[in-house]
Design a protein around this motif. Structure first.
Motif, short mmCIF file in Angstrom:
data_model
loop_
_atom_site.label_atom_id
_atom_site.label_comp_id
_atom_site.label_asym_id
_atom_site.label_seq_id
_atom_site.Cartn_x
_atom_site.Cartn_y
_atom_site.Cartn_z
N VAL A 41 0.89 -1.04 0.03
CA VAL A 41 0.05 0.07 -0.05
C VAL A 41 0.83 1.14 -0.04
O VAL A 41 0.56 2.35 -0.78
N VAL A 42 2.02 1.30 0.80
CA VAL A 42 2.75 2.37 0.83
C VAL A 42 3.31 2.45 -0.46
O VAL A 42 3.57 3.73 -1.04
N ALA A 43 3.92 1.41 -1.09
CA ALA A 43 4.32 1.73 -2.66
C ALA A 43 3.67 2.20 -3.40
O ALA A 43 3.76 3.01 -4.34
N SER A 44 2.39 1.95 -3.38
CA SER A 44 1.50 2.12 -4.48
C SER A 44 0.99 3.55 -4.35
O SER A 44 0.53 4.14 -5.38
N GLN A 58 14.89 0.17 -1.78
CA GLN A 58 14.47 0.73 -0.70
C GLN A 58 13.63 0.11 0.42
O GLN A 58 12.63 -0.50 -0.27
N THR A 59 13.86 0.13 1.63
CA THR A 59 13.07 -0.49 2.43
C THR A 59 11.84 0.61 2.93
O THR A 59 12.23 1.89 3.29
N LEU A 60 10.79 0.46 2.52
CA LEU A 60 9.70 1.06 2.97
C LEU A 60 8.96 1.05 4.14
O LEU A 60 9.13 0.02 4.71
N PRO A 61 8.36 2.02 4.62
CA PRO A 61 7.62 2.12 6.00
C PRO A 61 6.49 0.85 5.78
O PRO A 61 6.14 0.70 4.65
N GLY A 62 6.26 0.39 6.89
CA GLY A 62 5.16 -0.59 6.87
C GLY A 62 5.64 -2.02 7.24
O GLY A 62 6.80 -2.14 7.49
N VAL A 63 4.85 -3.05 6.96
CA VAL A 63 5.25 -4.40 7.48
C VAL A 63 4.95 -5.05 6.08
O VAL A 63 4.18 -4.77 5.23
N PRO A 64 5.69 -6.36 5.87
CA PRO A 64 5.40 -6.90 4.78
C PRO A 64 4.15 -7.75 4.68
O PRO A 64 3.38 -7.72 5.52
N ASP A 65 3.45 -7.63 3.57
CA ASP A 65 2.00 -7.90 3.36
C ASP A 65 1.79 -9.39 4.16
O ASP A 65 0.57 -9.18 4.80
N GLU A 66 2.61 -10.27 4.13
CA GLU A 66 2.08 -11.49 4.75
C GLU A 66 1.99 -11.31 6.28
O GLU A 66 1.62 -12.29 6.95
N GLY A 95 3.10 16.59 12.04
CA GLY A 95 3.50 16.18 10.70
C GLY A 95 3.16 14.61 10.61
O GLY A 95 2.46 14.28 10.96
N ALA A 96 4.46 14.09 10.15
CA ALA A 96 4.26 12.45 10.25
C ALA A 96 3.17 12.04 9.37
O ALA A 96 3.01 12.38 8.20
N SER A 97 2.20 11.15 9.78
CA SER A 97 1.40 10.31 8.99
C SER A 97 0.46 11.55 8.23
O SER A 97 -0.03 11.45 7.21
N MET A 98 0.02 12.74 9.11
CA MET A 98 -0.83 13.65 8.74
C MET A 98 -0.21 14.39 7.39
O MET A 98 -1.15 14.74 6.27
N THR A 99 1.12 14.65 7.44
CA THR A 99 1.60 15.31 6.33
C THR A 99 1.45 14.52 5.07
O THR A 99 1.34 14.86 4.04
N LEU A 100 1.80 13.19 5.29
CA LEU A 100 1.70 12.13 4.20
C LEU A 100 0.27 12.02 3.66
O LEU A 100 0.20 12.16 2.48
N GLN A 111 -9.07 6.44 -0.02
CA GLN A 111 -8.85 5.04 -0.23
C GLN A 111 -8.04 4.64 1.17
O GLN A 111 -8.56 3.67 1.62
N MET A 112 -7.24 5.41 1.57
CA MET A 112 -6.33 5.00 2.69
C MET A 112 -7.14 4.99 3.76
O MET A 112 -7.08 4.20 4.67
N LEU A 113 -8.13 5.97 3.95
CA LEU A 113 -8.79 6.12 5.21
C LEU A 113 -9.92 5.28 5.42
O LEU A 113 -10.54 4.81 6.43
N ALA A 114 -10.54 4.60 4.21
CA ALA A 114 -11.28 3.54 4.23
C ALA A 114 -10.93 2.13 4.53
O ALA A 114 -11.59 1.32 4.53
N ASN A 115 -9.64 2.03 4.84
CA ASN A 115 -9.24 0.58 5.24
C ASN A 115 -8.29 0.79 6.15
O ASN A 115 -7.54 1.81 6.64
N GLU A 116 -8.40 -0.41 7.17
CA GLU A 116 -7.45 -0.46 8.23
C GLU A 116 -6.74 -1.86 8.27
O GLU A 116 -7.52 -2.84 7.86
#
Length: 136
Positions: A41-44, A58-66, A95-100, A111-116
């Motif tokens: 999701v981060v990559a997209s 590059q190592t992206l924020p988040g966790v591996p999908d699995e 800032g942080a996630s709000m800025t993103l 779309q991001m806010l509609a998913n957890e």
């Protein structure tokens, strides 16, 4: 981050009868769900936020999908979530996630806010791979 630390400490302390003797019998939660985001999701959304695609390797924020064990569609509350996030002035200013999120095009942000996404962790600290995974 502090809420995470406090929640983890509370889960650890819950089963010890020598703590909080007046609170009743000790109780152990079966699991804790840790909020996260899959790297896919981060990559997209990376280019929409930063203007360039992620660097190869590059190592992206988040966790591996699995590692994501639970996904919730919370689209009906997306607008409320966005309003609630704006109500926390310290988060907006920090800032942080709000800025993103504010950097995303409106449709991508919705779309991001509609998913957890969550990672289920048993109270013993081991990762599990399904919502109905083994309980200790």
């Amino acid at each position: 981050m502090h809420v995470h630390r406090v929640a983890m400490a509370a889960v650890e302390a819950a089963g010890y009868d020598q703590l909080y003797r007046d609170a009743g019998a000790p109780w152990r939660p079966h699991a804790l769900y840790l909020a996260t985001i899959p790297r896919s999701v981060v990559a997209s959304h990376w280019q929409a936020v930063f203007g360039t695609p992620p660097e190869p390797g590059q190592t992206l924020p988040g966790v591996p999908d699995e590692h994501v064990t639970t996904h919730l569609d919370v689209g009906q509350w997306a607008e409320r979530k966005w309003a609630a996030m704006h109500a926390h002035e310290s988060e907006v200013g920090r800032g942080a996630s709000m800025t993103l999120l504010t950097s995303l095009p409106e449709q991508a942000r919705a779309q991001m806010l509609a998913n957890e996404w969550y990672r289920r962790v048993s109270y013993t600290g081991t990762s599990e791979t399904a919502l109905s995974g083994p309980r200790s």
